[in-house]
Write an enzyme that holds these catalytic residues in place. Structure first.
Site, PDB file in Angstrom:
ATOM      1  N   ASP A 156       0.859  -1.171   0.000  1.00 47.12           N
ATOM      2  CA  ASP A 156       0.000   0.000   0.000  1.00 47.12           C
ATOM      3  C   ASP A 156       0.909   1.239   0.000  1.00 47.12           C
ATOM      4  OD1 ASP A 156      -2.403   1.512   0.347  1.00 47.12           O
ATOM      5  OD2 ASP A 156      -1.911   1.723   2.470  1.00 47.12           O
ATOM      6  N   ASP A 162      -0.184   5.189   0.887  1.00 45.67           N
ATOM      7  CA  ASP A 162      -0.450   6.162   1.956  1.00 45.67           C
ATOM      8  C   ASP A 162      -0.491   5.440   3.303  1.00 45.67           C
ATOM      9  OD1 ASP A 162      -0.930   8.651   2.938  1.00 45.67           O
ATOM     10  OD2 ASP A 162      -2.848   8.945   1.931  1.00 45.67           O
TER      11      ASP A 162
END
Lengths: 310, 310
Positions: free
Chosen positions: A27, A29
């Site tokens: 991922d 953020d």
């Protein structure tokens, strides 16, 4: 079952962990950066993974940036990434609709200009992006608005111009059960640590359309395993030798579990160790599913698992 | 258990039915009228109930009209009603907040001018009604918007100016767990038979605020039994001798069941006999709860149960 802390592994444990995967999905953020600030050590970890022949894919539920815009962000923050490494939900939605929508039909889009941009890039006809606010009353609006006859799908992504007329149009198009209902993702909020604000994300818009339409969308983002199908098709990854790194358990970790990946939670984003401890103790299988295999303070902690030569 | 059809009752059955209640609660839209058209026979049935000393209350989840505006609608369509007979959710929300909100605090309202009007009538301070659309980007918006410090409640009713900034503000105020979260009702859609449009109702707005806030609202409308508490406080009704008439099972009938009323579905609105038959056969207790005690083609069918003299 409780997660294993990467920091407490023995030298042998670290080596075994490192050798247990060939592919890393991460991922963005909350793992690589927070807003516009890189997590310390993150760029080096990515370099080191690549040096050690691990394949890397960046997997984000963000639908407000196009592929190209996301790549610019990677480069501006100092990350090595090429366009094929970056998998975001606007790209995934366009790919899904390209494959599943009758090409003579159009998509009614609740979403950002970037979402339309990805659809346009794959020649998926669409409309709806931009302001659409109520100028009159609902009865007058309904008397004057015309539903388009060539709509084959409703796509819901993040839209800061979300409004009542958009909701009404989406629900009305979805009355025809042949119209596809697609959502980029269902994240409830954007994470903004320390702010007074709660910043609602796509999930809040999706659930209001669901409520009115009385239908469930096909979700392309995490935790849906659609990404895995796309990746396996184009990159021949082996799920059992893939590591998913994330900061949010109901998207990243659940996605990893559903795809048969190893899962690692970093504590630089949404979920805390306290959350994981609570779920571990729970008898609820849906909560147990959120418990990662491993956890670490930050993505930087992974450097301790790299072979000494790297 | 299957519902009993009023039309097939014997003469004795009709008399027993009629004598089994002193109080009638009835929904409005779909029972007494559809949009601006009175259901044939409805005005006379109300007159006949009153002639036979039945107490009548009109109970609607509508939050877009004030008490006074609703009363005007009753009179314009030919119904005898006084202000105390009409119970709508904007009135109920104001009453609830008057009783539960610190009077030094204000209510942030997602809703109609009529909702603010009812709050004002009870001196419940409020703000938020009207247009509130995004002029810039979300980051700029968040940098420039100020959260008010005296908000003690968030109230969500029907709002055709529902927008992303309103959702963001509501979720942000609700971050403080001392801030009350109140919804007028949770109906998914307005019923518009034969239209191409699906007209989303308050429930769609409530669910998006819920999704972002991660909290459940206190609902004042049907099927919540709050109305019953209010009615019993002011009118001393006996639930076991009360009949609830409605056209929508997940609001009207469920409300009646929860309050211990007898329940009657009329087939002039949302739910059909087919729905009831399916639920009757189901093993799911939540679906069984939607099955009314009685059903009738229309409210006019009740005239056959009145004593011959009336």
């Amino acid at each position: 079952m409780m997660s294993i802390c990467i920091e407490t592994l023995s030298a042998e444990g670290r080596r075994d962990f490192f050798n247990s995967f060939d592919t890393v999905l991460t991922d963005c953020d909350g793992v690589l950066w927070i807003m516009n600030n890189t997590i310390p050590g993150a760029t080096q970890v990515i370099i080191d993974f690549k040096k050690n022949d691990k394949k890397i894919f960046f997997v984000t539920n963000n639908s407000t940036k196009s592929h190209v815009q996301l790549l610019e962000k990677f480069h501006s923050l100092g990350f090595q990434a090429s366009v094929n490494d970056v998998i975001n939900t606007s790209f995934l939605a366009a790919k899904y609709l390209k494959a599943n929508l009758d090409p003579s039909k159009r998509v009614y889009v609740i979403g950002s200009p970037a979402l339309a941009c990805e659809l346009n890039a794959l020649n998926v006809k669409n409309f709806g992006v931009g302001e659409d606010y109520l100028k009159t009353s609902v009865p007058e609006f309904v008397d004057n608005v015309k539903l388009e006859s060539d709509v084959g799908a409703v796509l819901v992504g993040f839209d800061d111009h979300f409004s009542y007329p958009k909701l009404l149009k989406a629900a009305s198009y979805l009355k025809d059960e042949n119209v596809l209902f697609v959502a980029t993702n269902t994240d409830e909020n954007f994470s903004v640590a320390g702010s007074d604000f709660v910043i609602p994300a796509t999930g809040c818009l999706v659930c209001s359309v669901k409520c009115s339409a009385g239908r469930e969308p096909f979700v392309v983002g995490k935790p849906s395993s659609y990404i895995c199908n796309v990746l396996m098709e184009t990159n021949k990854i082996d799920p059992s030798r893939t590591l998913m790194i994330g900061d949010r358990c109901n998207t990243d970790i659940l996605f990893g579990k559903r795809c048969g990946f190893k899962t690692l939670l970093v504590l630089t984003g949404v979920n805390s160790l306290k959350d994981v401890e609570e779920w571990s103790k729970s008898d609820d299988p849906t909560l147990q599913e959120l418990v990662p295999d491993y956890y670490a303070e930050s993505i930087d902690s992974l450097r301790a698992t790299f072979p000494v030569s790297s």
